[in-house]
Scaffold this active site. Structure first.
Site, PDB file in Angstrom:
ATOM      1  N   TYR A   1     -63.841 -24.776 -16.036  1.00  0.00           N
ATOM      2  CA  TYR A   1     -65.012 -24.118 -16.645  1.00  0.00           C
ATOM      3  C   TYR A   1     -64.626 -23.001 -17.603  1.00  0.00           C
ATOM      4  O   TYR A   1     -65.487 -22.435 -18.257  1.00  0.00           O
ATOM      5  CB  TYR A   1     -66.011 -23.626 -15.593  1.00  0.00           C
ATOM      6  CG  TYR A   1     -65.407 -22.935 -14.407  1.00  0.00           C
ATOM      7  CD1 TYR A   1     -65.162 -23.645 -13.237  1.00  0.00           C
ATOM      8  CD2 TYR A   1     -65.074 -21.597 -14.454  1.00  0.00           C
ATOM      9  CE1 TYR A   1     -64.587 -23.036 -12.142  1.00  0.00           C
ATOM     10  CE2 TYR A   1     -64.508 -20.972 -13.357  1.00  0.00           C
ATOM     11  CZ  TYR A   1     -64.268 -21.703 -12.204  1.00  0.00           C
ATOM     12  OH  TYR A   1     -63.698 -21.081 -11.129  1.00  0.00           O
TER      13      TYR A   1
ATOM     14  N   ASP B   1     -69.725 -29.564  -3.245  1.00  0.00           N
ATOM     15  CA  ASP B   1     -69.049 -29.915  -4.513  1.00  0.00           C
ATOM     16  C   ASP B   1     -69.503 -31.288  -5.013  1.00  0.00           C
ATOM     17  O   ASP B   1     -69.531 -31.540  -6.217  1.00  0.00           O
ATOM     18  CB  ASP B   1     -67.520 -29.936  -4.326  1.00  0.00           C
ATOM     19  CG  ASP B   1     -66.921 -28.531  -4.339  1.00  0.00           C
ATOM     20  OD1 ASP B   1     -67.572 -27.608  -4.872  1.00  0.00           O
ATOM     21  OD2 ASP B   1     -65.812 -28.356  -3.811  1.00  0.00           O
TER      22      ASP B   1
ATOM     23  N   LYS C   1     -60.293 -24.619   2.573  1.00  0.00           N
ATOM     24  CA  LYS C   1     -61.303 -25.689   2.598  1.00  0.00           C
ATOM     25  C   LYS C   1     -61.049 -26.760   3.670  1.00  0.00           C
ATOM     26  O   LYS C   1     -61.988 -27.352   4.180  1.00  0.00           O
ATOM     27  CB  LYS C   1     -61.398 -26.362   1.227  1.00  0.00           C
ATOM     28  CG  LYS C   1     -62.209 -25.579   0.214  1.00  0.00           C
ATOM     29  CD  LYS C   1     -62.355 -26.386  -1.063  1.00  0.00           C
ATOM     30  CE  LYS C   1     -63.352 -25.741  -1.994  1.00  0.00           C
ATOM     31  NZ  LYS C   1     -63.632 -26.572  -3.166  1.00  0.00           N
TER      32      LYS C   1
ATOM     33  N   GLY D   1     -55.961 -33.559  -5.922  1.00  0.00           N
ATOM     34  CA  GLY D   1     -56.080 -32.341  -5.110  1.00  0.00           C
ATOM     35  C   GLY D   1     -57.433 -32.258  -4.424  1.00  0.00           C
ATOM     36  O   GLY D   1     -58.133 -33.260  -4.269  1.00  0.00           O
TER      37      GLY D   1
END
Ligand code: NAP
Length: 287
Positions: A230, A106, A70, A132
């Site tokens: 999740y 996000d 990322k 993070g």
């Protein structure tokens, strides 16, 4: 059906085997009857540049980026959206002519379940556990909501200081405060929004929670507890928060909405969010 004209989408990560994204995106693509396919692209950190060049060579339409790429992908892109620049991470990439553009969905994903909440964000205190990659998007999202105070709590003082120093957007640096874990008993009673961005409590360690029962009992009953995890759902963290009377939000809707926002960029048309939501649900049940 795959044809000679099928266009390629995917998710680049390592490991990528457990990604829920192929199930969600391919369900939406099938529903729209479009000639695209979304594949898992397992790319080791040392192969990022080669894989990236390869995707351009085979005319890939776009792809998601996940751990560990990322941040590493930033220097390879021609253009980075202001939100992705603020967060310092990209999760969605697409082609614009010969150029690759990156953004971060996000933030949109995180904000989606909060949009309809009856909350005065301009006086809200956000408490974020962890510093993070996901925490970066959550901090930027809380600043966008208008929260005047954003507390980030972590277990390593040096990493907290690095996290604090890594922001360049004045809107965020003015609001951000970092603290070590011991400060939680003082901070929890002030929380309007408490977010778990640590993996503590994630399958297969469903019995764990980032907060003790005693700490959770300090949460105001009208607070919003948001766990980015999740699976399982609800986590221990959310179960304890609900016992306190808090509103609980799990990470599923964020996952669906960040994916829907990415697919909308690639396809340049509205996408069936409910189909993606159902596909995620089914995939989680299969796991
Ligand atoms: P990451 O970059 O590895 O960050 C994890 C953070 O948690 C770090 O700050 C780490 O601190 C902290 N942490 C880990 N174990 C801890 C513990 N036992 N006690 C306290 N802090 C601890 O991971 P990430 O990408 O941010 O993802 C974090 C979580 O969010 C994962 O569960 C992921 O599945 C979830 N997530 C969900 C979505 C969604 O769409 N729902 C999107 C992104 C991420 P140290 O550096 O000190 O270890």
């Amino acid at each position: 059906m795959i044809t000679g004209k099928t266009k390629l989408l995917g998710v680049m990560g390592y490991p990528v085997e457990h990604s829920m994204s192929p199930a969600m995106h391919n369900a939406a693509i099938a529903h729209l009857k479009l000639d695209y396919v979304y594949l898992p692209l397992s790319v080791k950190p040392e192969a990022l540049t080669t894989a990236f060049a390869g995707l351009a060579a085979i005319n890939c339409t776009g792809f998601n980026v996940t751990i560990p790429h990322k941040q590493a992908i930033l220097p390879l892109l021609s253009e980075i959206s202001p939100v992705a620049q603020a967060v310092g991470a990209v999760n969605t990439v697409w082609r614009q002519g010969d150029a690759w553009v990156g953004t971060n969905t996000d933030i949109v994903g995180f904000l989606a379940p909060l949009q309809d909440m009856n909350c005065d964000w301009n006086s809200a205190v956000a408490l974020i556990l962890g510093y993070g990659g996901a925490a970066r998007a959550v901090v930027a999202a809380c600043a966008q909501l208008g929260c005047p105070t954003i507390h980030v709590i972590g277990r390593n003082l040096q990493k907290l200081q690095q996290f604090s120093a890594s922001w360049h957007d004045a809107d965020i640096t003015d609001k951000l405060q970092v603290h070590v874990w011991d400060k939680l008993p003082q901070l929890i009673p002030q929380a309007t929004l408490l977010v778990n961005t640590t993996p503590v409590g994630m399958h297969p360690h469903a019995e764990a929670s980032p907060l003790s029962v005693a700490e959770m009992m300090l949460l105001p009953p009208n607070a919003i507890a948001y766990d980015l995890i999740y699976t399982p759902s609800p986590t221990q963290f959310l179960q304890q928060a609900e016992k306190q009377g808090a509103i609980a939000i799990d990470g599923r809707e964020m996952l669906v909405q960040q994916g829907a926002a990415a697919l909308k960029i690639w396809l340049q048309q509205p996408v069936p969010v409910e189909v993606m939501r159902r596909a995620l649900q089914q995939q989680l049940q299969r796991e």
